[in-house]
Design an enzyme around this catalytic site. Structure first.
Site, short mmCIF file in Angstrom:
data_model
loop_
_atom_site.label_atom_id
_atom_site.label_comp_id
_atom_site.label_asym_id
_atom_site.label_seq_id
_atom_site.Cartn_x
_atom_site.Cartn_y
_atom_site.Cartn_z
N LEU A 166 0.73 -1.09 -0.11
CA LEU A 166 -0.02 -0.02 0.03
C LEU A 166 0.99 1.27 0.05
O LEU A 166 1.96 1.34 0.70
CB LEU A 166 -0.82 -0.09 1.30
CG LEU A 166 -1.71 -1.23 1.48
CD1 LEU A 166 -2.37 -1.15 2.91
CD2 LEU A 166 -2.73 -1.22 0.51
N ASP A 219 3.45 -5.63 2.48
CA ASP A 219 3.82 -4.62 3.66
C ASP A 219 4.20 -5.18 4.87
O ASP A 219 4.61 -4.73 5.83
CB ASP A 219 2.63 -3.90 4.07
CG ASP A 219 2.39 -2.88 3.10
OD1 ASP A 219 3.22 -2.04 2.66
OD2 ASP A 219 1.24 -2.68 2.57
N GLU A 242 6.25 -3.35 12.82
CA GLU A 242 5.55 -2.44 14.13
C GLU A 242 4.03 -2.45 14.26
O GLU A 242 3.46 -2.36 15.21
CB GLU A 242 6.17 -1.22 14.03
CG GLU A 242 5.75 -0.29 15.16
CD GLU A 242 6.31 1.11 15.13
OE1 GLU A 242 6.98 1.39 15.92
OE2 GLU A 242 5.72 1.50 14.07
N ASP A 243 3.43 -2.69 12.74
CA ASP A 243 2.21 -2.12 12.98
C ASP A 243 1.22 -3.64 13.43
O ASP A 243 0.07 -3.42 13.84
CB ASP A 243 1.40 -2.00 11.48
CG ASP A 243 2.20 -0.69 10.93
OD1 ASP A 243 2.06 0.38 11.84
OD2 ASP A 243 2.63 -0.52 9.84
N ARG A 284 -3.65 -6.09 5.34
CA ARG A 284 -2.55 -6.33 6.05
C ARG A 284 -2.92 -7.46 7.26
O ARG A 284 -1.82 -7.53 8.24
CB ARG A 284 -1.94 -5.10 6.83
CG ARG A 284 -1.38 -4.04 5.67
CD ARG A 284 -0.36 -3.15 5.91
NE ARG A 284 0.52 -3.68 6.91
CZ ARG A 284 1.49 -3.02 7.54
NH1 ARG A 284 1.37 -1.72 7.57
NH2 ARG A 284 2.43 -3.66 8.21
N ARG A 313 -6.13 4.41 10.18
CA ARG A 313 -6.08 3.00 10.24
C ARG A 313 -6.26 2.69 11.85
O ARG A 313 -6.78 1.38 11.74
CB ARG A 313 -4.58 2.83 10.06
CG ARG A 313 -3.75 3.16 8.71
CD ARG A 313 -4.30 1.95 7.68
NE ARG A 313 -3.80 2.21 6.66
CZ ARG A 313 -2.63 1.83 6.04
NH1 ARG A 313 -1.84 1.10 6.75
NH2 ARG A 313 -2.34 2.24 4.69
N HIS A 359 0.47 7.74 10.30
CA HIS A 359 0.14 7.11 11.45
C HIS A 359 0.65 8.16 12.72
O HIS A 359 1.50 9.24 12.14
CB HIS A 359 1.21 6.03 11.79
CG HIS A 359 0.83 4.71 11.06
ND1 HIS A 359 1.46 4.07 10.04
CD2 HIS A 359 -0.55 4.02 11.35
CE1 HIS A 359 0.72 3.08 9.62
NE2 HIS A 359 -0.15 2.92 10.42
N CYS A 400 8.69 1.72 11.81
CA CYS A 400 7.85 0.70 11.64
C CYS A 400 8.61 -0.57 11.16
O CYS A 400 7.77 -1.45 11.01
CB CYS A 400 6.84 1.12 10.42
SG CYS A 400 7.65 2.08 9.06
#
Ligand code: CIR
Length: 276
Positions: free
Chosen positions: A19, A61, A66-67, A86, A132, A165, A252
């Site tokens: 993305l 991705d 980290e996400d 994701r 998000r 973010h 990230c």
């Protein structure tokens, strides 16, 4: 907190299919891999033992690990990323972390939460409401943190341009000092914190990462580098051009934690030592 460990996942061949809104053109995957390798070396230079997962071709991705989880000194929580594409990344991260964090809860639907929206400022957590991370996800995280005696504050970034973010524009350096973009600097949740603003033409430099005694900053932002050095901070500049093309930055690319009584050491890994 002194980090002893980090989890990373190098970009796969499918990286360019991830993305992005950056409009900077497709990333050079080979260059992304070598930039990622330098990032690992920088973490190791900061005394962190790095656990490296294999690339995940099904999830372009997935290098932005980290996400997918929130790791605190008192336990870990799996997220439910806001981008449906994701969500499949979380299972493998949960499996990898389960060897160290025996009890792990997860954000539940309809909540969504990306780790990039969570800034741990020495045990006080800023939680971004973004495209998000939704209110339900932010509230679930705040409650999970409160059960562990952590405070938190929610910051709505949905109207702030250029921030995917919260941590695209906010970093905790150390000792209650934050590096922020202008748009965030006056937010009431940051009152009482020492604020260092990045210059308006260096906004992306706010996505930096304090690791133990050093600060990793993206290359190409000399004024920010100078300001950090003037504060006596030792910086490591890293080129992340190929990750920026996919809306990513320094924080990230890893999940970081400290071995302590809430988790288990990783067999065979050497640690950077230190205490919380
Ligand atoms: C995404 O849009 O989800 C990825 N291309 C970039 C995620 C970057 N993550 C982060 O800043 N925490």
């Amino acid at each position: 907190m002194r980090f002893t460990h980090a989890l990373v996942r190098p970009p796969g061949d499918s990286f360019a299919a991830g993305l992005t809104t950056a409009g900077l053109g497709p990333p050079d995957v080979a260059l992304a891999r070598s930039q990622h390798q330098r990032y690992l070396h920088a973490l190791e230079a900061c005394g962190v033992a790095v656990l490296r997962l294999a690339p995940d071709e099904k999830h372009p991705d997935a290098t932005f690990v980290e996400d997918t989880a929130i790791i605190t000194a008192r336990g870990a929580l799996l997220t439910r990323p806001g981008a449906a594409a994701r969500r499949g990344e979380v299972t493998a991260i949960g499996r990898a972390l389960a060897t160290m964090f025996p009890v792990m809860e997860a954000i539940r639907a309809p909540g969504t939460l990306d780790g990039g929206d969570v800034c741990d400022a020495d045990g006080h957590f800023f939680i971004g409401l973004s495209d998000r991370t939704n209110e339900d996800g932010a509230r679930q995280l705040a409650a999970w943190l409160a059960q562990r005696d952590y405070g938190s504050a929610i910051i709505d970034i949905r109207t702030m341009p250029g921030l995917l973010h919260l941590k695209s524009g906010l970093a905790h350096l150390r000792h209650r000092r934050l590096l922020t973009v202008n748009a965030l600097a006056g937010h009431p949740a940051l009152q009482g914190w020492e604020i260092l603003r990045v210059p308006p033409d260096e906004g992306e430099a706010a996505n930096c990462l304090a690791v133990n005694q050093r600060v990793l900053i993206p290359a190409g932002f000399p004024k920010t580098g100078h300001a950090l050095r003037r504060l006596g901070l030792e910086i490591i500049e890293l080129d992340v051009s190929e990750f920026r093309k996919m809306d990513g930055g320094l924080s990230c690319l890893s999940l970081r934690w400290q071995i302590n009584r809430w988790n288990r050491p990783l067999a065979g890994a050497t640690t950077g030592g230190g205490r919380e």
